[in-house]
Design a protein around this motif. Structure first.
Motif, PDB file in Angstrom:
ATOM      1  N   ASP A  50     -26.865  29.539  -6.381  1.00  0.00           N
ATOM      2  CA  ASP A  50     -26.965  28.242  -7.034  1.00  0.00           C
ATOM      3  C   ASP A  50     -25.666  27.460  -6.833  1.00  0.00           C
ATOM      4  O   ASP A  50     -24.623  28.031  -6.536  1.00  0.00           O
ATOM      5  N   HIS A  51     -25.760  26.172  -6.985  1.00  0.00           N
ATOM      6  CA  HIS A  51     -24.617  25.270  -6.886  1.00  0.00           C
ATOM      7  C   HIS A  51     -24.798  24.227  -7.966  1.00  0.00           C
ATOM      8  O   HIS A  51     -25.856  23.615  -8.074  1.00  0.00           O
ATOM      9  N   ARG A  52     -23.769  24.030  -8.799  1.00  0.00           N
ATOM     10  CA  ARG A  52     -23.867  23.083  -9.900  1.00  0.00           C
ATOM     11  C   ARG A  52     -22.629  22.209  -9.950  1.00  0.00           C
ATOM     12  O   ARG A  52     -21.568  22.589  -9.485  1.00  0.00           O
ATOM     13  N   ILE A  53     -22.779  21.074 -10.589  1.00  0.00           N
ATOM     14  CA  ILE A  53     -21.674  20.182 -10.876  1.00  0.00           C
ATOM     15  C   ILE A  53     -21.657  19.979 -12.389  1.00  0.00           C
ATOM     16  O   ILE A  53     -22.688  19.707 -12.992  1.00  0.00           O
ATOM     17  N   SER A  54     -20.479  20.139 -12.988  1.00  0.00           N
ATOM     18  CA  SER A  54     -20.341  19.957 -14.429  1.00  0.00           C
ATOM     19  C   SER A  54     -19.393  18.805 -14.699  1.00  0.00           C
ATOM     20  O   SER A  54     -18.452  18.567 -13.939  1.00  0.00           O
ATOM     21  N   SER A  55     -19.587  18.104 -15.803  1.00  0.00           N
ATOM     22  CA  SER A  55     -18.722  16.990 -16.156  1.00  0.00           C
ATOM     23  C   SER A  55     -17.432  17.450 -16.834  1.00  0.00           C
ATOM     24  O   SER A  55     -16.580  16.639 -17.147  1.00  0.00           O
ATOM     25  N   PHE A  56     -17.280  18.759 -17.028  1.00  0.00           N
ATOM     26  CA  PHE A  56     -16.086  19.308 -17.645  1.00  0.00           C
ATOM     27  C   PHE A  56     -15.108  19.806 -16.584  1.00  0.00           C
ATOM     28  O   PHE A  56     -15.503  20.134 -15.469  1.00  0.00           O
ATOM     29  N   THR A  57     -13.820  19.909 -16.938  1.00  0.00           N
ATOM     30  CA  THR A  57     -12.820  20.411 -15.994  1.00  0.00           C
ATOM     31  C   THR A  57     -12.959  21.924 -15.840  1.00  0.00           C
ATOM     32  O   THR A  57     -13.462  22.603 -16.744  1.00  0.00           O
ATOM     33  N   PRO A  58     -12.504  22.479 -14.704  1.00  0.00           N
ATOM     34  CA  PRO A  58     -12.573  23.928 -14.514  1.00  0.00           C
ATOM     35  C   PRO A  58     -11.838  24.705 -15.609  1.00  0.00           C
ATOM     36  O   PRO A  58     -12.356  25.703 -16.116  1.00  0.00           O
ATOM     37  N   LEU A  59     -10.656  24.247 -15.993  1.00  0.00           N
ATOM     38  CA  LEU A  59      -9.891  24.953 -17.024  1.00  0.00           C
ATOM     39  C   LEU A  59     -10.624  24.957 -18.357  1.00  0.00           C
ATOM     40  O   LEU A  59     -10.656  25.976 -19.055  1.00  0.00           O
ATOM     41  N   PHE A  60     -11.247  23.844 -18.713  1.00  0.00           N
ATOM     42  CA  PHE A  60     -12.015  23.781 -19.956  1.00  0.00           C
ATOM     43  C   PHE A  60     -13.166  24.774 -19.933  1.00  0.00           C
ATOM     44  O   PHE A  60     -13.419  25.482 -20.912  1.00  0.00           O
ATOM     45  N   LEU A  61     -13.886  24.863 -18.808  1.00  0.00           N
ATOM     46  CA  LEU A  61     -15.007  25.802 -18.695  1.00  0.00           C
ATOM     47  C   LEU A  61     -14.537  27.245 -18.830  1.00  0.00           C
ATOM     48  O   LEU A  61     -15.171  28.060 -19.511  1.00  0.00           O
ATOM     49  N   ILE A  62     -13.419  27.572 -18.194  1.00  0.00           N
ATOM     50  CA  ILE A  62     -12.908  28.941 -18.247  1.00  0.00           C
ATOM     51  C   ILE A  62     -12.427  29.288 -19.653  1.00  0.00           C
ATOM     52  O   ILE A  62     -12.746  30.361 -20.179  1.00  0.00           O
ATOM     53  N   LYS A  63     -11.681  28.378 -20.286  1.00  0.00           N
ATOM     54  CA  LYS A  63     -11.205  28.637 -21.646  1.00  0.00           C
ATOM     55  C   LYS A  63     -12.361  28.785 -22.627  1.00  0.00           C
ATOM     56  O   LYS A  63     -12.349  29.651 -23.496  1.00  0.00           O
ATOM     57  N   THR A  64     -13.379  27.943 -22.494  1.00  0.00           N
ATOM     58  CA  THR A  64     -14.540  28.007 -23.383  1.00  0.00           C
ATOM     59  C   THR A  64     -15.305  29.314 -23.201  1.00  0.00           C
ATOM     60  O   THR A  64     -15.739  29.935 -24.170  1.00  0.00           O
ATOM     61  N   SER A  65     -15.447  29.763 -21.956  1.00  0.00           N
ATOM     62  CA  SER A  65     -16.142  31.025 -21.697  1.00  0.00           C
ATOM     63  C   SER A  65     -15.350  32.201 -22.245  1.00  0.00           C
ATOM     64  O   SER A  65     -15.935  33.153 -22.779  1.00  0.00           O
ATOM     65  N   CYS A  66     -14.029  32.164 -22.135  1.00  0.00           N
ATOM     66  CA  CYS A  66     -13.199  33.229 -22.714  1.00  0.00           C
ATOM     67  C   CYS A  66     -13.422  33.316 -24.219  1.00  0.00           C
ATOM     68  O   CYS A  66     -13.619  34.404 -24.768  1.00  0.00           O
ATOM     69  N   GLN A  67     -13.399  32.173 -24.903  1.00  0.00           N
ATOM     70  CA  GLN A  67     -13.615  32.153 -26.349  1.00  0.00           C
ATOM     71  C   GLN A  67     -15.009  32.642 -26.710  1.00  0.00           C
ATOM     72  O   GLN A  67     -15.189  33.363 -27.681  1.00  0.00           O
ATOM     73  N   TYR A  68     -15.998  32.255 -25.926  1.00  0.00           N
ATOM     74  CA  TYR A  68     -17.378  32.651 -26.184  1.00  0.00           C
ATOM     75  C   TYR A  68     -17.515  34.180 -26.151  1.00  0.00           C
ATOM     76  O   TYR A  68     -18.239  34.765 -26.945  1.00  0.00           O
ATOM     77  N   PHE A  69     -16.812  34.811 -25.233  1.00  0.00           N
ATOM     78  CA  PHE A  69     -16.904  36.267 -25.087  1.00  0.00           C
ATOM     79  C   PHE A  69     -15.848  37.008 -25.897  1.00  0.00           C
ATOM     80  O   PHE A  69     -15.618  38.198 -25.682  1.00  0.00           O
ATOM     81  N   GLY A  70     -15.205  36.332 -26.828  1.00  0.00           N
ATOM     82  CA  GLY A  70     -14.292  36.986 -27.772  1.00  0.00           C
ATOM     83  C   GLY A  70     -12.894  37.214 -27.247  1.00  0.00           C
ATOM     84  O   GLY A  70     -12.192  38.101 -27.724  1.00  0.00           O
ATOM     85  N   SER A  71     -12.467  36.447 -26.277  1.00  0.00           N
ATOM     86  CA  SER A  71     -11.121  36.580 -25.723  1.00  0.00           C
ATOM     87  C   SER A  71     -10.451  35.220 -25.767  1.00  0.00           C
ATOM     88  O   SER A  71     -10.946  34.290 -26.396  1.00  0.00           O
ATOM     89  N   SER A  72      -9.307  35.134 -25.138  1.00  0.00           N
ATOM     90  CA  SER A  72      -8.648  33.841 -24.994  1.00  0.00           C
ATOM     91  C   SER A  72      -8.129  33.724 -23.573  1.00  0.00           C
ATOM     92  O   SER A  72      -7.928  34.719 -22.887  1.00  0.00           O
ATOM     93  N   TYR A  73      -7.886  32.517 -23.153  1.00  0.00           N
ATOM     94  CA  TYR A  73      -7.375  32.296 -21.799  1.00  0.00           C
ATOM     95  C   TYR A  73      -5.995  32.941 -21.652  1.00  0.00           C
ATOM     96  O   TYR A  73      -5.699  33.559 -20.636  1.00  0.00           O
ATOM     97  N   ASP A  74      -5.166  32.818 -22.681  1.00  0.00           N
ATOM     98  CA  ASP A  74      -3.832  33.406 -22.641  1.00  0.00           C
ATOM     99  C   ASP A  74      -3.877  34.935 -22.655  1.00  0.00           C
ATOM    100  O   ASP A  74      -2.995  35.587 -22.099  1.00  0.00           O
ATOM    101  N   GLY A  75      -4.903  35.508 -23.278  1.00  0.00           N
ATOM    102  CA  GLY A  75      -5.030  36.958 -23.366  1.00  0.00           C
ATOM    103  C   GLY A  75      -5.617  37.602 -22.127  1.00  0.00           C
ATOM    104  O   GLY A  75      -5.662  38.822 -22.002  1.00  0.00           O
ATOM    105  N   ARG A  76      -6.090  36.831 -21.190  1.00  0.00           N
ATOM    106  CA  ARG A  76      -6.682  37.365 -19.953  1.00  0.00           C
ATOM    107  C   ARG A  76      -5.609  37.722 -19.039  1.00  0.00           C
ATOM    108  O   ARG A  76      -5.167  37.759 -18.148  1.00  0.00           O
TER     109      ARG A  76
END
Length: 76
Positions: A50-76
């Motif tokens: 698949d190929h998608r385009i999102s209106s959010f920045t890459p860093l925002f998507l990564i940080k949000t996914s980290c929080q969703y899975f119970g982690s943090s971007y800084d803790g990775r």
């Protein structure tokens, strides 16, 4: 609603395709690249089949996914 950007022959069209507010990084996610448009920086997401385009920045998507899975971007 989440806005997706479809790029076709250099024309950017906004459409309300999905109801999820943010893309969730998953095992099928291969890479998330920054995509510059007239409205700012967005994300170009490549998955296995698949190929998608999102209106959010890459860093925002990564940080949000980290929080969703119970982690943090800084803790990775």
């Amino acid at each position: 609603m989440r806005l997706l950007i479809h790029i076709y022959k250099g024309v950017v069209e906004m459409s309300k395709k999905m109801k999820t507010p943010v893309y969730e990084v998953n095992p099928h996610t291969m890479i998330i690249l920054p995509l510059k448009t007239k409205t700012g920086v967005h994300s170009e997401i490549f998955e296995l089949n698949d190929h998608r385009i999102s209106s959010f920045t890459p860093l925002f998507l990564i940080k949000t996914s980290c929080q969703y899975f119970g982690s943090s971007y800084d803790g990775r």
